[in-house]
Write a protein that holds these residues in place. Sequence first.
Motif, PDB file in Angstrom:
ATOM      1  N   MET A  33       0.853  -1.160   0.000  1.00 61.07           N
ATOM      2  CA  MET A  33       0.000   0.000   0.000  1.00 61.07           C
ATOM      3  C   MET A  33       0.893   1.214   0.000  1.00 61.07           C
ATOM      4  O   MET A  33       1.880   1.264   0.693  1.00 61.07           O
ATOM      5  N   ARG A  38      -0.552   4.322   9.134  1.00 59.71           N
ATOM      6  CA  ARG A  38       0.153   5.501   8.615  1.00 59.71           C
ATOM      7  C   ARG A  38       0.007   6.679   9.592  1.00 59.71           C
ATOM      8  O   ARG A  38       0.982   7.353   9.910  1.00 59.71           O
ATOM      9  N   GLN A  44       0.342 -10.058  10.170  1.00 62.59           N
ATOM     10  CA  GLN A  44      -0.296 -11.363   9.929  1.00 62.59           C
ATOM     11  C   GLN A  44       0.709 -12.498  10.112  1.00 62.59           C
ATOM     12  O   GLN A  44       0.384 -13.533  10.690  1.00 62.59           O
ATOM     13  N   ASP A  48      -7.934  13.922  11.950  1.00 59.83           N
ATOM     14  CA  ASP A  48      -8.363  12.727  12.693  1.00 59.83           C
ATOM     15  C   ASP A  48      -8.605  13.063  14.165  1.00 59.83           C
ATOM     16  O   ASP A  48      -9.481  12.495  14.805  1.00 59.83           O
ATOM     17  N   ARG A  98       3.613  -4.106   6.418  1.00 58.08           N
ATOM     18  CA  ARG A  98       2.974  -4.767   7.548  1.00 58.08           C
ATOM     19  C   ARG A  98       3.293  -6.247   7.545  1.00 58.08           C
ATOM     20  O   ARG A  98       3.055  -6.932   6.565  1.00 58.08           O
ATOM     21  N   THR A 101      -3.446  -5.376  16.316  1.00 55.89           N
ATOM     22  CA  THR A 101      -2.566  -4.691  15.374  1.00 55.89           C
ATOM     23  C   THR A 101      -2.893  -5.079  13.945  1.00 55.89           C
ATOM     24  O   THR A 101      -2.954  -4.222  13.054  1.00 55.89           O
ATOM     25  N   ALA A 153      -5.663  -5.917  12.779  1.00 58.09           N
ATOM     26  CA  ALA A 153      -6.980  -5.404  12.410  1.00 58.09           C
ATOM     27  C   ALA A 153      -6.945  -3.925  12.003  1.00 58.09           C
ATOM     28  O   ALA A 153      -7.913  -3.420  11.436  1.00 58.09           O
ATOM     29  N   LEU A 154      -5.842  -3.237  12.279  1.00 58.09           N
ATOM     30  CA  LEU A 154      -5.735  -1.819  11.916  1.00 58.09           C
ATOM     31  C   LEU A 154      -5.691  -1.654  10.401  1.00 58.09           C
ATOM     32  O   LEU A 154      -5.084  -2.462   9.702  1.00 58.09           O
ATOM     33  N   THR A 155      -6.302  -0.591   9.922  1.00 56.07           N
ATOM     34  CA  THR A 155      -6.230  -0.289   8.492  1.00 56.07           C
ATOM     35  C   THR A 155      -4.870   0.336   8.180  1.00 56.07           C
ATOM     36  O   THR A 155      -4.176   0.828   9.077  1.00 56.07           O
ATOM     37  N   ASP A 156      -4.513   0.337   6.907  1.00 52.62           N
ATOM     38  CA  ASP A 156      -3.269   0.983   6.505  1.00 52.62           C
ATOM     39  C   ASP A 156      -3.297   2.470   6.867  1.00 52.62           C
ATOM     40  O   ASP A 156      -2.284   3.037   7.270  1.00 52.62           O
ATOM     41  N   GLU A 157      -4.448   3.090   6.761  1.00 54.39           N
ATOM     42  CA  GLU A 157      -4.583   4.497   7.112  1.00 54.39           C
ATOM     43  C   GLU A 157      -4.292   4.715   8.602  1.00 54.39           C
ATOM     44  O   GLU A 157      -3.594   5.657   8.980  1.00 54.39           O
ATOM     45  N   GLN A 158      -4.802   3.824   9.450  1.00 55.85           N
ATOM     46  CA  GLN A 158      -4.539   3.931  10.887  1.00 55.85           C
ATOM     47  C   GLN A 158      -3.053   3.738  11.184  1.00 55.85           C
ATOM     48  O   GLN A 158      -2.477   4.452  12.001  1.00 55.85           O
TER      49      GLN A 158
END
Length: 110
Positions: free
Chosen positions: A1, A60, A20, A108, A17, A51, A53-58
């Motif tokens: 991403m 970043r 996983q 945010d 990331r 961790t 479960a966090l989105t890439d936006e979160q």
Amino acid sequence: MAFFSGKTQKEPVVVVRDSQEVLVRLRQALESAGPAERSGLERAVGIAEATAALTDEQVRKDWVRGILKAAGADAGRDLESAVKSLRQAVPGLTLTAAYQLVKDVVDDAA
């Protein structure tokens, strides 16, 4: 991403990331854990799950917040200094990209 700033600029901020993979390895360790290790590994699995479960936006935004915190910069009070701090920490970052990353963190928090 990757995060790209502007329409013509291609200055990526790549989110790498491996949560996983860490989660898989922790679960494997938990399968063969003895009683003394089980509680700690169960806690570690919970942290890894949160961790992952966090989105890439979160991720970043957390990354930007961490850089700003380490620099002692307060984006909410002084956007310009925060952008400068981010660019000092990541020298290849364009002004436009740094501004957008800091602005995302400020928005945010609002």
